[in-house]
Design an enzyme around this catalytic site. Sequence first.
Site, PDB file in Angstrom:
ATOM      1  N   LYS A 290      50.841 -15.719  62.743  1.00 21.10           N
ATOM      2  CA  LYS A 290      51.221 -15.958  61.345  1.00 21.10           C
ATOM      3  C   LYS A 290      50.342 -17.055  60.761  1.00 21.10           C
ATOM      4  O   LYS A 290      49.829 -17.903  61.497  1.00 21.10           O
ATOM      5  CB  LYS A 290      52.684 -16.420  61.279  1.00 21.10           C
ATOM      6  CG  LYS A 290      53.721 -15.342  61.560  1.00 21.10           C
ATOM      7  CD  LYS A 290      55.119 -15.915  61.446  1.00 21.10           C
ATOM      8  CE  LYS A 290      56.184 -14.871  61.757  1.00 21.10           C
ATOM      9  NZ  LYS A 290      56.247 -13.770  60.791  1.00 21.10           N
ATOM     10  N   ARG A 364      62.145  -6.157  66.382  1.00 21.71           N
ATOM     11  CA  ARG A 364      62.617  -4.784  66.628  1.00 21.71           C
ATOM     12  C   ARG A 364      62.455  -4.404  68.095  1.00 21.71           C
ATOM     13  O   ARG A 364      63.213  -3.602  68.627  1.00 21.71           O
ATOM     14  CB  ARG A 364      61.884  -3.811  65.695  1.00 21.71           C
ATOM     15  CG  ARG A 364      60.398  -3.791  65.884  1.00 21.71           C
ATOM     16  CD  ARG A 364      59.667  -3.175  64.698  1.00 21.71           C
ATOM     17  NE  ARG A 364      59.764  -4.025  63.504  1.00 21.71           N
ATOM     18  CZ  ARG A 364      59.301  -3.671  62.309  1.00 21.71           C
ATOM     19  NH1 ARG A 364      58.735  -2.474  62.124  1.00 21.71           N
ATOM     20  NH2 ARG A 364      59.412  -4.478  61.289  1.00 21.71           N
TER      21      ARG A 364
HETATM   22  N1  BES Z   1      60.804 -12.951  61.967  1.00 22.62           N
HETATM   23  C1  BES Z   1      59.962 -12.149  61.165  1.00 22.62           C
HETATM   24  C2  BES Z   1      60.614 -11.732  59.840  1.00 22.62           C
HETATM   25  C3  BES Z   1      60.877 -12.857  58.891  1.00 22.62           C
HETATM   26  C4  BES Z   1      59.914 -13.234  57.970  1.00 22.62           C
HETATM   27  C5  BES Z   1      62.081 -13.484  58.879  1.00 22.62           C
HETATM   28  C6  BES Z   1      60.169 -14.250  57.090  1.00 22.62           C
HETATM   29  C7  BES Z   1      62.340 -14.498  57.989  1.00 22.62           C
HETATM   30  C8  BES Z   1      61.382 -14.885  57.087  1.00 22.62           C
HETATM   31  C9  BES Z   1      59.586 -10.872  61.900  1.00 22.62           C
HETATM   32  O1  BES Z   1      59.470 -11.006  63.266  1.00 22.62           O
HETATM   33  C10 BES Z   1      58.262 -10.439  61.380  1.00 22.62           C
HETATM   34  O2  BES Z   1      57.313 -11.160  61.568  1.00 22.62           O
HETATM   35  N2  BES Z   1      58.238  -9.274  60.744  1.00 22.62           N
HETATM   36  C11 BES Z   1      57.036  -8.760  60.189  1.00 22.62           C
HETATM   37  C12 BES Z   1      57.013  -7.289  60.475  1.00 22.62           C
HETATM   38  C13 BES Z   1      55.693  -6.631  60.161  1.00 22.62           C
HETATM   39  C14 BES Z   1      54.602  -7.177  61.051  1.00 22.62           C
HETATM   40  C15 BES Z   1      55.850  -5.171  60.324  1.00 22.62           C
HETATM   41  C16 BES Z   1      57.050  -9.030  58.692  1.00 22.62           C
HETATM   42  O3  BES Z   1      58.112  -8.990  58.078  1.00 22.62           O
HETATM   43  O4  BES Z   1      55.984  -9.331  58.157  1.00 22.62           O
HETATM   44 MN    MN Z   2      57.524 -11.684  63.815  1.00 25.53          MN
END
Ligand code: BES
Ligand code: MN
Length: 510
Positions: A290, A364
């Site tokens: 990230k 997931r």
């Molecule tokens: N934990 C994150 C989702 C999240 C983002 C929660 C911001 C709270 C605040 C999750 O693991 C994630 O990174 N999801 C990705 C999925 C994508 C790579 C398909 C996302 O939402 O960008």
């Molecule tokens: Mn994530």
Amino acid sequence: MPKIDVVAVSAERAQLPVLVVPWLEGEPVPDVLRNLDAAVGGALARALEKRDARGSKDEVFLLYGPGGAGGAGAAGPERLLLCGLGKRADLSLERLRRAAGAGVSRARALRATQVGIWLPVSWVAAAGGTLDLANTAQALVEGAVLGAWRFDELKTVFEDDERTPEVERVTLCAHPGTDLAALRAAADTGRILAECQNLARNWVNRPANLVTPRVLADEAQEIARRHGLEATILDRAGIEREGLGALAAVARGSEEEPRFIVLECAGGKGAPLALVGKGVTFDSGGLSLKPADNMETMKYDMAGAAAALAALDAIARLSLPANVVAVVPATENLPSGRATRPGDVVRSYAGKTIEILNTDAEGRLIVADALAYAAAKYKPAAMVDAATLTGACIVALGHQAIGLLGNDEGVLAELERAGARSGERVWRLPLWEEYREQLRSQVADIKNTGGRPAGVITGAWFLREFVGDVAWAHLDIAGTAWAETEGPYQPKGATGVGVRLLTEWVRGRA
Ligand code: BES
Ligand code: MN
Ligand code: ZN
């Protein structure tokens, strides 16, 4: 956390430093408060008349009561906090929760350690509908205990007025003649729910160096010990041995050990209900790293786990007649020389192969293994997972609603009802077949990302592939588990969302 008392006393006699008085917008002083108004020389009526106090939603108006006047002698409350409920037509449990929360929070800022809440019996009776005295008392106590809570355990240096003493006692003041037995039971329910929600808030606010998967497992074990529950906890070797391959794949990059946590609460008969919570104690994204900005907030990626465990604690403390099992996959998601690479294919607990295209779609993966495990081991009557699964959920619903999706109309409807009662609102999104296409993999049974469109839905579709034919619903709490702005019973930070909702769902089925 404060002790809760329920007493029969008229408002002008309540001998307390602060009395919170929930107030409907545009209403005159009711008969039962005439004596109180007289005791303050009509100040109540005048504040309303001049529209200094309006009773509008979330308003808190401070005025001095009769207590302590003229030195020390005079009886009654020393301060009154008129807490706005808004218009009569909009009166709801959530409005009562907010008014009590705002009032007790202000009382704490005033350094009061004893706070009364006047129970607006006549207004509730007139409102009718689903409001009754018992659920009113419950909602007021929930708001009070949530509003009294602060997270300051990690500060050692305080600026002036920054640290306020804990509220020690909240006294629910019912008009003389009210049946207190039913009120006491309801107040107790409200206290337990809010205490468990505060427990979840503490876990979520604590940073990832303090809340590791091992710490979550210890907390779970402590809950099990207190209630005599069955606890099963797997370490990294156990996770691999058990075939939880998707969870193991996420945990690979971390030095810190993962844990797979199962708690069983046997309060009833028949097939259990399963509560599954995403427990990523820190989500850096893994090799699909990230951006640095705001990465620190990813300590809250275990909010689903906190909700499931704290809800199980509430269910046990309330002695709900239900069999419930909480299943929490807990791990960090970090990059390293051992970390899972984009493109890797792993074998999940259910046997399906997964192409991991983006290591940041880790939630997931671990929730899928937990759902498949719960389905196989417990044959549950229904399961619900809570997970901070997608940033897309924040785009879709903001911070006001939990995303709700699932494969069973009955369970979805139950959660909508539980959402309305608990004030933790859910909003449905469709799980149409067409969205499943976005997860088709060239090399494996499924891939873990579905691209930009409908991110909440493809996340849920991924999970659906692992629940078999068990009735299931998914709660995406990414937008609701963390508060960027404060609310009447909610400081910035962890909300503890899901505890009231999941417990209410179980209560409704028990
Ligand atoms: N934990 C994150 C989702 C999240 C983002 C929660 C911001 C709270 C605040 C999750 O693991 C994630 O990174 N999801 C990705 C999925 C994508 C790579 C398909 C996302 O939402 O960008
Ligand atoms: Mn994530
Ligand atoms: Zn995550």
